[in-house]
Design a protein around this motif. Sequence first.
Motif, PDB file in Angstrom:
ATOM      1  N   VAL A  23       1.075  -1.385  -0.122  1.00  0.00           N
ATOM      2  CA  VAL A  23      -0.025  -0.040  -0.037  1.00  0.00           C
ATOM      3  C   VAL A  23       0.870   1.208  -0.073  1.00  0.00           C
ATOM      4  CG1 VAL A  23      -1.480   1.259   1.438  1.00  0.00           C
ATOM      5  CG2 VAL A  23      -1.964  -1.238   1.070  1.00  0.00           C
ATOM      6  N   LEU A  24       0.480   2.288  -0.522  1.00  0.00           N
ATOM      7  CA  LEU A  24       1.136   3.839  -0.734  1.00  0.00           C
ATOM      8  C   LEU A  24       0.519   4.504   0.165  1.00  0.00           C
ATOM      9  CD1 LEU A  24       1.535   3.851  -4.688  1.00  0.00           C
ATOM     10  CD2 LEU A  24       3.229   3.118  -2.967  1.00  0.00           C
ATOM     11  N   MET A  25       1.193   5.018   1.089  1.00  0.00           N
ATOM     12  CA  MET A  25       0.580   6.011   2.075  1.00  0.00           C
ATOM     13  C   MET A  25       1.110   7.378   2.024  1.00  0.00           C
ATOM     14  SD  MET A  25      -1.789   4.282   3.941  1.00  0.00           S
ATOM     15  CE  MET A  25      -1.885   5.384   5.370  1.00  0.00           C
ATOM     16  N   GLY A  26       0.480   8.429   2.248  1.00  0.00           N
ATOM     17  CA  GLY A  26       1.100   9.745   1.994  1.00  0.00           C
ATOM     18  C   GLY A  26      -0.091  10.936   1.916  1.00  0.00           C
ATOM     19  N   TRP A  27       0.131  11.834   1.194  1.00  0.00           N
ATOM     20  CA  TRP A  27      -0.487  13.094   1.241  1.00  0.00           C
ATOM     21  C   TRP A  27      -1.226  13.466  -0.336  1.00  0.00           C
ATOM     22  CZ3 TRP A  27       4.188  15.699   3.377  1.00  0.00           C
ATOM     23  CH2 TRP A  27       4.219  15.155   4.894  1.00  0.00           C
ATOM     24  N   ARG A  28      -2.167  14.072  -0.077  1.00  0.00           N
ATOM     25  CA  ARG A  28      -2.870  14.478  -1.368  1.00  0.00           C
ATOM     26  C   ARG A  28      -2.921  16.186  -1.430  1.00  0.00           C
ATOM     27  NH1 ARG A  28      -7.358  10.986  -3.367  1.00  0.00           N
ATOM     28  NH2 ARG A  28      -6.859   8.912  -2.392  1.00  0.00           N
ATOM     29  N   ARG A  29      -2.270  16.496  -2.276  1.00  0.00           N
ATOM     30  CA  ARG A  29      -2.225  17.947  -2.305  1.00  0.00           C
ATOM     31  C   ARG A  29      -2.528  18.543  -3.879  1.00  0.00           C
ATOM     32  NH1 ARG A  29      -1.854  17.498   2.168  1.00  0.00           N
ATOM     33  NH2 ARG A  29      -0.407  18.061   3.549  1.00  0.00           N
TER      34      ARG A  29
END
Length: 165
Positions: A28-34
Amino acid sequence: MKVWIGRDVFEDLLEQARTLAPLETGGVLMGWRRGGDRIVMGTIGPGPKALHGRHMFLPDHAWQVARINEAFAASGGDLDYLGDWHTHPESEAELSGLDRRTLQKLGRKIADSLMLIAAPAGGWHANAWTQPRGRLFHPAPAERCELAVFDVPSDWPRLISTPRA
Ligand SMILES: [Zn+2]
């Protein structure tokens, strides 16, 4: 869409790919949406009950969901699920027909989901796609993303661990 991926996160992902080859793996890829950008800050592994074959990979979904929820809580709700990644150890870093259908299904549940695929030809590398929102009965084709590896500033919050299994 532009996908930024932390250099250490990307190197760790490729290390997992190399370690499991010739079997497929992923996570799974985890992070932020900007806006139109995605910033990948960590991965979650396949899980202990994942199935790894030469031409198939089935993650341990229940385990992954638990780790996603932990990462979400540990980050105070800051880290989002961005999409999935997997390897094609004996093929190209391109979407298979099954990958396209999987991404379409994923895109119906979570808008603009990512799918990143790593392959070994010419040195382990990766490409990423997103599933734009289609119209009812008219799914949009997957769109190739621009993938940019970047050095994460040391004072940025991190996914505390990168659980694998
Ligand atoms: Zn695939």
